[in-house]
Each structure stands twice: as structure tokens, then as C-alpha cells.
Write an enzyme that holds these catalytic residues in place. Structure first.
Site, PDB file in Angstrom:
ATOM      1  N   CYS A   1      -5.984  -1.740   8.265  1.00 49.85           N
ATOM      2  CA  CYS A   1      -7.096  -0.793   8.337  1.00 49.85           C
ATOM      3  C   CYS A   1      -8.396  -1.391   7.830  1.00 49.85           C
ATOM      4  CB  CYS A   1      -6.746   0.492   7.603  1.00 49.85           C
ATOM      5  SG  CYS A   1      -6.480   0.322   5.827  1.00 49.85           S
TER       6      CYS A   1
ATOM      7  N   CYS B   1       0.849  -1.203   0.000  1.00 53.95           N
ATOM      8  CA  CYS B   1       0.000   0.000   0.000  1.00 53.95           C
ATOM      9  C   CYS B   1       0.880   1.248   0.000  1.00 53.95           C
ATOM     10  CB  CYS B   1      -0.904  -0.004   1.221  1.00 53.95           C
ATOM     11  SG  CYS B   1      -2.033   1.390   1.308  1.00 53.95           S
TER      12      CYS B   1
END
Ligand SMILES: Nc1ncnc2c1ncn2[C@@H]1O[C@H](COP(=O)(O)OP(=O)(O)OP(=O)(O)O)[C@@H](O)[C@H]1O
Length: 466
Positions: A316, A223
Site C-alpha cells: 500500500c 503489518c
């Protein structure tokens, strides 16, 4: 509450029905609350040249849409990006707590539209300007606070899970709103970037594929490396900002490589290991020399509303869901019972699904044994367990390797985020490398990141392979 302004907006809404096409749209609200609003903006260069809205709901929503349009039309894009719930409510002469929801929705829709438009904006460069990535957490709020003289803030919307809105996590709509509020309190323009498609394709899908293939992927590294920082750097270009700052704990060396943060307990250089030197050259890490307690003191002294917010604990997009349920729902990795066996083939237990195990795992095996047992590997439905000695390895193969310095300079490797560096030597060159460890390592899991080091400087990265 001053009813007059409110009634004026309600009687003759600014921009209602305008810009139904030709602008960037943002939507907010939905079936749950019964209110729905669309705000559109058209940006040329660094200015909002046109704006409009449509609202379907209570009168307050129409008034809020009208106020939002009035506050941004004709303005510099940074002025528009400073408009949030508070500014909209003030424009309406104040709103009762029950009606504040309308201003929230109008601000959400406005910011979705502005974020999309910003990706095509062209703001002249200011050499001192920094784009600050704000997650809604305390670290990035302090980073923004330290740079507030010439900063613009951005929050990424990465994941919205229909079944579970991951409300507690830094990817969620709640976090976006919180980050916007904190940025606005500092007087910063704030942009929301909707990266949900990129995040799904570049992070979540490979994460699911990794588990399906029996690996333990590391989505944060990819990410940072390929998705969010690249996209934010592209936005920084659009907003005339040469630099991008985050609340990561990491340092940069004089020759442009990542280095461990001053506070070893918080060091996140491992998570940033996939950044290219070109990206690192544009990064700023204002927390590089600080400890977490020091960051909290700064946040408290500056009265940042997130000063006591807890650190994020999990990936997350898993917040509130848990990995097993997430894998079942999104990758179809339902429970597939199997055996737990020792390295000599003795069956010592059973399990619900091999994808729930990772190499090196000790807890949660549900096996009674005289000595602690660890997962050594998975083989289809079988989970193979053994002693700590059996887990140890001194050779690790790495794929997709990228070295920023010659392999001969590598003297250590970190094979897990929370494990310490192990002395090592690189054998071979190119994208597939072999690492000879100077001491046994317990739990090198395929899919995890190998962060190649020279001292505490990151000189390369790769993925551990089976
Ligand atoms: N959704 C997001 N939008 C913008 N930036 C983000 C987002 N998530 C993370 N970041 C940036 O990446 C940094 C590190 O993120 P990480 O998820 O590790 O959170 P953290 O260390 O708990 O930091 P914070 O307290 O700021 O949330 C953040 O400080 C922030 O600068």
C-alpha cells in the site's frame, strides 16, 4: 440550497473557539487548498460531552465546522461517528458542489478527532457487535455489508507520503474518505484511526532495514500480525465489540487456527500467518466461503459504490512510487552499480543496485544467456545468477519461528505468497528451525515468510533466513 441554515451557522457558529485544550484534536486542509480546520471533541464513556472548532478559510468552512460541532455535541459516540460530509451539508441546507469541499474538510477533521478520542472511550459491550475494518476496497465493503445489522466500521490511516500522496492505495486519505462514505451509506458509525507512527515504526522501518540488509521483507505479514490487527482489536475493546472482521479471504478451524479460504485463488491465510491464536479467536472473515466474483455480485446487488473498484496490486505504501524510488528516498538506498556474476564467477552483466533484486527473480536481469537465469543470492554489490537447478533448495532455515502445534504436525510449508505449498518436515525446535523439503523449491528468499502448514491449516510461522 437553503441559505437560511447556512447563514445562521455563519452568523453564530456553534462551538467556535471552544475546547482549545482538554479534548482530542483533528486537523484537515492545508497550504494546498488554503483552508484549515481543527475540530476537537471530548468523549467520556460512550458520549461526546463537548466539541469545538476553529477554521481559517472561506465562510463555508466556518459554517461546516459549526454544523459538525452541533451534530455531535452531547451525542452517543456512534451517533457522532455517523456524521460525515452528507450530514454536515444537509445541516447547512445543502451545499453547492464548490462548497462541498468545506463539508469534506470538516468531516475529515471531526473524524480524526473522534478516532483519537475513541481510543479512550468506554462503550458497554454488546456481545453481537463487530468492528469491521474497511479499506475503501470492495472486499471489506462487502464484509461490512454482510455484518451491517450490528457493525461499527474503522479505517486506518497508515501512510501519507508528502511527495506522493499514494492516492490510489488503501493507506491514503482518499481511501479513508471513500471508506467513510460507504460505511455511512450503510448507516454504520465510522472511525478513522491514525496509525501512521505505529505503521512507520512497525512496518516501514523494518521493511527498509530488511532491504538494506539484502533481504526481501514481507511487510504485509508483520503489518497484519503486529500492527494493524492488534490496534484494531484494542479499538474494538474500547467500542464494546468482542469481534473484529476484515475482508480477508481466510477461514478459521473449530480449534481456532487459520485455514485457507474456500477460494484458493484468493486465499490470504499466508498474509495472516503471524496472527496469534488469541487474536484469531476474535476475528471474523465474512468472505471465507466466497469467491471474488461472488463478492462482486453482492457488491453490485447492494449498489455499493466500490463494486467495481480494482483490487490493490502493490504494497500500500508504494502505490504510485515504485519500490526503487521509495527505497532511495526513505532508506537512502541509492543506486550502487555492481556486477552480475554466475555461480562460477563469470561476469555476465551489471546492475544499478543489488537491493533491486530478490532471490528467484528472473525478469529484469538484462542478461542474454542460452538458458533462463535466476537470482541465486546477493553478496554485497554482486548479484549471483544461475540456472533453475542451481536455485533449487531442499533445506530452508527459519528464524523467529512460532508454532501453535507441535512441529511434528507440520507437513508442508509455503515460502512465498503466490507459491504452492511444498511438503516439509520440521527439524529442531524453538525460534530457529530447519525445514527439510520433500521436493526442491526454487527461490526461497531471506526475509520472506515461511507459513507452516498441516494440510491447509496454518500451524506456525517464521522468517526465512540466509
Ligand atoms: N487501511 C485500512 N483500514 C482498515 N482496514 C484495512 C485497511 N487496509 C486493509 N484493511 C483490511 O484488511 C483486509 C485485506 O486488506 P488487503 O490490503 O489485502 O486488501 P484487499 O484484499 O484488496 O481488500 P479490500 O478490497 O477490502 O481493499 C481488507 O479487506 C480490510 O478489511
Amino acid at each position: 440550497m437553503d441559505r437560511e441554515r447556512f447563514e445562521e451557522h455563519l452568523a453564530a457558529p456553534t462551538g467556535r473557539g471552544a475546547l482549545r485544550s482538554g479534548g482530542h484534536d483533528g486537523h484537515a486542509g492545508g497550504a494546498l487548498c488554503g483552508d484549515l480546520i481543527r475540530v476537537s471533541v471530548r468523549v467520556e464513556g460512550d458520549r461526546v460531552v463537548a466539541a469545538g472548532f476553529d477554521a481559517d478559510g472561506c465562510g463555508a468552512l466556518t459554517a461546516a465546522g459549526s454544523a459538525a460541532v452541533m451534530l455531535v455535541e452531547g451525542e452517543h459516540i456512534f451517533t457522532a461517528a455517523r456524521v460525515g460530509t452528507t450530514a454536515i451539508a444537509e445541516e447547512l441546507g445543502g451545499l453547492s458542489p464548490g462548497k462541498l469541499h468545506a463539508a469534506d474538510l470538516a468531516a475529515d477533521a471531526l473524524h480524526r478527532a473522534l478516532g483519537a478520542a475513541a481510543r479512550e472511550a468506554a462503550v458497554p459491550v454488546d456481545e453481537g457487535r463487530v468492528l469491521v475494518a474497511m479499506s475503501g476496497g470492495v472486499d471489506s465493503a462487502v464484509a461490512a455489508h454482510l455484518l451491517r445489522e450490528n457493525a461499527v466500521a474503522v479505517t486506518l490511516e497508515l501512510w501519507r507520503d508528502e511527495e506522493n500522496d499514494a492516492g490510489a492505495s488503501c493507506c491514503s486519505a482518499d481511501a479513508v474518505r471513500l471508506a467513510r462514505m460507504v460505511a455511512h451509506q450503510m448507516g454504520l458509525p465510522h472511525f478513522t484511526l491514525d496509525l501512521r507512527p505505529e505503521f512507520r515504526a512497525g512496518v516501514v522501518d523494518p521493511f527498509l532495514a530488511g532491504y538494506a540488509a539484502g533481504e526481501t521483507p514481507n511487510p504485509c505479514v508483520s503489518c497484519n500480525g503486529h500492527v494493524r490487527l492488534d490496534e484494531m482489536l484494542a479499538l474494538a475493546d474500547r467500542l464494546g465489540a468482542p469481534f473484529l472482521a476484515t475482508g480477508h479471504y481466510a477461514r478459521v478451524t473449530e480449534d481456532g487456527l487459520l485455514r485457507a479460504a474456500a477460494d484458493p485463488a484468493k486465499d490470504q491465510s499466508y498474509m495472516l500467518a503471524a496472527l496469534s491464536p488469541a487474536s484469531i479467536a476474535r476475528m471474523r472473515f465474512p468472505l471465507a466461503e466466497l469467491t471474488k466474483p461472488e463478492v462482486r455480485v453482492i457488491a453490485t446487488e447492494a449498489a455499493l459504490p466500490v463494486a467495481s473498484r480494482a483490487d490493490s496490486q502493490d504494497l500500500c505504501f508504494l502505490a504510485g512510487t515504485g519500490k526503487a524510488r521509495f527505497l532511495a528516498r526513505h532508506a537512502g538506498l541509492e543506486d550502487k552499480p555492481g556486477e552480475i556474476v554466475t555461480t562460477t564467477g563469470e561476469i555476465v552483466g551489471d546492475h544499478h543496485g543489488a537491493h533491486n533484486f530478490t532471490v528467484g527473480q528472473r525478469k529484469g536481469l538484462g542478461v542474454q544467456a542460452p538458458e533462463p537465469l535466476y537470482v541465486i543470492r546477493t553478496e554485497g554489490r554482486r548479484v549471483v545468477v544461475g540456472s533453475k537447478d542451481e536455485l533449487a533448495t531442499q533445506r530452508v532455515r527459519v528464524r523467529g519461528a512460532r508454532l501453535h502445534r507441535p512441529g511434528s504436525e507440520v507437513d508442508a510449508v509455503r515460502l512465498r505468497y503466490h507459491s504452492r505449498a511444498v511438503p516439509c518436515r520440521v527439524v529442531g525446535e524453538g525460534r530457529s528451525l530447519e525445514l527439510e523439503l520433500g521436493e526442491p523449491f526454487h527461490g526461497a528468499a531471506p526475509g520472506q515468510t515461511a507459513c507452516l502448514l498441516r494440510g491447509d491449516v496454518v500451524v506456525g510461522v517464521g522468517t526465512i533466513t540466509a
